[in-house]
Motif scaffolding. Sequence first.
Motif, PDB file in Angstrom:
ATOM      1  N   GLY A 149       0.812  -1.219   0.000  1.00 58.30           N
ATOM      2  CA  GLY A 149       0.000   0.000   0.000  1.00 58.30           C
ATOM      3  C   GLY A 149       0.841   1.263   0.000  1.00 58.30           C
ATOM      4  O   GLY A 149       0.386   2.305   0.448  1.00 58.30           O
ATOM      5  N   ARG A 164       0.228   4.167  -7.255  1.00 56.73           N
ATOM      6  CA  ARG A 164       0.266   4.515  -8.684  1.00 56.73           C
ATOM      7  C   ARG A 164      -0.386   3.408  -9.521  1.00 56.73           C
ATOM      8  O   ARG A 164      -1.183   3.674 -10.416  1.00 56.73           O
ATOM      9  N   SER A 178      -0.231  -1.679   6.105  1.00 57.33           N
ATOM     10  CA  SER A 178      -0.358  -0.215   6.177  1.00 57.33           C
ATOM     11  C   SER A 178      -0.483   0.316   4.762  1.00 57.33           C
ATOM     12  O   SER A 178      -0.178  -0.400   3.806  1.00 57.33           O
TER      13      SER A 178
HETATM   14  N1  NAI Z   1       7.903  -0.646 -10.677  1.00 59.40           N
HETATM   15  C1  NAI Z   1       8.072   0.626 -10.401  1.00 59.40           C
HETATM   16  O1  NAI Z   1       7.607   1.488 -11.139  1.00 59.40           O
HETATM   17  C2  NAI Z   1       8.886   1.001  -9.192  1.00 59.40           C
HETATM   18  C3  NAI Z   1       9.135   0.068  -8.219  1.00 59.40           C
HETATM   19  N2  NAI Z   1       9.792   0.394  -7.062  1.00 59.40           N
HETATM   20  C4  NAI Z   1       9.863  -0.671  -6.032  1.00 59.40           C
HETATM   21  O2  NAI Z   1       8.547  -0.748  -5.455  1.00 59.40           O
HETATM   22  C5  NAI Z   1       8.601  -1.266  -4.130  1.00 59.40           C
HETATM   23  C6  NAI Z   1       7.601  -0.551  -3.225  1.00 59.40           C
HETATM   24  O3  NAI Z   1       7.943   0.816  -3.165  1.00 59.40           O
HETATM   25  P1  NAI Z   1       7.093   1.868  -2.293  1.00 59.40           P
HETATM   26  O4  NAI Z   1       5.665   1.796  -2.657  1.00 59.40           O
HETATM   27  O5  NAI Z   1       7.784   3.162  -2.441  1.00 59.40           O
HETATM   28  O6  NAI Z   1       7.316   1.278  -0.825  1.00 59.40           O
HETATM   29  P2  NAI Z   1       6.678   1.733   0.564  1.00 59.40           P
HETATM   30  O7  NAI Z   1       7.688   1.449   1.615  1.00 59.40           O
HETATM   31  O8  NAI Z   1       6.091   3.092   0.452  1.00 59.40           O
HETATM   32  O9  NAI Z   1       5.446   0.730   0.752  1.00 59.40           O
HETATM   33  C7  NAI Z   1       5.624  -0.628   0.986  1.00 59.40           C
HETATM   34  C8  NAI Z   1       4.266  -1.243   1.270  1.00 59.40           C
HETATM   35  O10 NAI Z   1       4.415  -2.659   1.331  1.00 59.40           O
HETATM   36  C9  NAI Z   1       3.561  -3.114   2.360  1.00 59.40           C
HETATM   37  N3  NAI Z   1       3.997  -4.433   2.848  1.00 59.40           N
HETATM   38  C10 NAI Z   1       5.118  -4.732   3.538  1.00 59.40           C
HETATM   39  N4  NAI Z   1       5.133  -6.049   3.858  1.00 59.40           N
HETATM   40  C11 NAI Z   1       3.990  -6.587   3.353  1.00 59.40           C
HETATM   41  C12 NAI Z   1       3.418  -7.882   3.364  1.00 59.40           C
HETATM   42  N5  NAI Z   1       4.032  -8.913   3.965  1.00 59.40           N
HETATM   43  N6  NAI Z   1       2.219  -8.073   2.747  1.00 59.40           N
HETATM   44  C13 NAI Z   1       1.587  -7.033   2.158  1.00 59.40           C
HETATM   45  N7  NAI Z   1       2.097  -5.784   2.125  1.00 59.40           N
HETATM   46  C14 NAI Z   1       3.258  -5.558   2.713  1.00 59.40           C
HETATM   47  C15 NAI Z   1       3.636  -2.037   3.429  1.00 59.40           C
HETATM   48  O11 NAI Z   1       2.490  -2.114   4.274  1.00 59.40           O
HETATM   49  C16 NAI Z   1       3.651  -0.784   2.582  1.00 59.40           C
HETATM   50  O12 NAI Z   1       2.331  -0.361   2.333  1.00 59.40           O
HETATM   51  C17 NAI Z   1      10.073  -1.091  -3.702  1.00 59.40           C
HETATM   52  O13 NAI Z   1      10.564  -2.412  -3.534  1.00 59.40           O
HETATM   53  C18 NAI Z   1      10.787  -0.410  -4.866  1.00 59.40           C
HETATM   54  O14 NAI Z   1      12.017  -1.033  -5.115  1.00 59.40           O
HETATM   55  C19 NAI Z   1      10.211   1.676  -6.868  1.00 59.40           C
HETATM   56  C20 NAI Z   1      10.054   2.650  -7.837  1.00 59.40           C
HETATM   57  C21 NAI Z   1       9.345   2.380  -9.074  1.00 59.40           C
END
Ligand code: NAI
Length: 216
Positions: free
Chosen positions: A21, A27, A45
């Motif tokens: 989330g 996005r 969260s």
């Molecule tokens: N494909 C793309 O366009 C891009 C991908 N990324 C990657 O995306 C990933 C996420 O980035 P953000 O959203 O910025 O991270 P963030 O730290 O803002 O959010 C992470 C989310 O994952 C959730 N989460 C954690 N453990 C979980 C579980 N066991 N089950 C379900 N949900 C869980 C958390 O509750 C949180 O909502 C990163 O690994 C980053 O490397 C980053 C930039 C662009």
Amino acid sequence: MARYYSVILDLEHCPCLVVGGGSIAQRKIEGMMQCGADVTMIGPSCTPRLEAMAAEGSIYWLSCCYRTGMARDFAFVCAASDDAEVNEQVAIDCRRDNIPVNVVDNTELSSAIIPAVLRRADVIVSVSTSGCSPALAAAIRDKIADVIGPAYGIYNDMLGEIRKHILAEIDDPEKRRYILRNIVNQRYVDMIKAGYDVTPELILDEILSNWKERDV
Ligand SMILES: NC(=O)C1=CN([C@@H]2O[C@H](COP(=O)(O)OP(=O)(O)OC[C@H]3O[C@@H](n4cnc5c(N)ncnc54)[C@H](O)[C@@H]3O)[C@@H](O)[C@H]2O)C=CC1
Ligand SMILES: C[C@@]1(CC(=O)O)c2cc3[nH]c(cc4nc(cc5[nH]c(cc(n2)[C@H]1CCC(=O)O)[C@@](C)(CC(=O)O)[C@@H]5CCC(=O)O)C(CC(=O)O)=C4CCC(=O)O)c(CCC(=O)O)c3CC(=O)O
């Protein structure tokens, strides 16, 4: 690297799952919502925006960690948590069940990747770099946006209307082909851009009179 097959998915009312989330999940969720998908989000969260969307009922939020089996009944899944192991487990589960899965931190595990998109009404331009450089995909999309302006969307709406009419009303295959090919002309886009009152009727009248002239 995979050689990707491009498709345009109709996700209207389709059950889609996003795991995570954070800002990236947000996005992807907003992209799916714009297309009428029925989105469930799983994560302990989420961002304030996603929380508000869940509170107003536009998405369904399962406030817990992902567990194997949770992806089973979805048509499309996006693994967008910040935990690589969780994302990998989601990918394994989906691939076992032949559910298309987008993994935001691992292109190799993804069976679907999301392109950079330009929309001009019903004209959709999707740009992908096959995961090599998402920033380049967005930059190419922005460059195309300078060339394919809003007039294309307006013109496309008219062509859709004319084409429906022609397919229903004109049986002669040669005449049909002639009209459907000749209604596509850069001149009409330029006229719309210049502010002329272009209408489907005007376009069709012009092409039909060309067809008649060609006949005699
Ligand atoms: N494909 C793309 O366009 C891009 C991908 N990324 C990657 O995306 C990933 C996420 O980035 P953000 O959203 O910025 O991270 P963030 O730290 O803002 O959010 C992470 C989310 O994952 C959730 N989460 C954690 N453990 C979980 C579980 N066991 N089950 C379900 N949900 C869980 C958390 O509750 C949180 O909502 C990163 O690994 C980053 O490397 C980053 C930039 C662009
Ligand atoms: C494979 C793919 C899987 C998927 O998510 O579908 C993927 C993966 C990854 N993206 C990463 C980073 C960035 N992604 C963006 C932006 C977008 N990413 C999108 C798609 C895709 N990203 C898929 C391939 C698309 C293709 O190539 O065709 C776009 C086009 C569509 C969308 O997300 O809606 C959207 C543009 C939205 C728009 O502008 O409209 C930016 C730019 C920015 O944020 O400004 C950056 C930082 C700059 C950079 O890295 O280039 C990372 C490293 C994360 C890290 O650093 O840890 C990974 C993981 C990896 O590479 O392994």
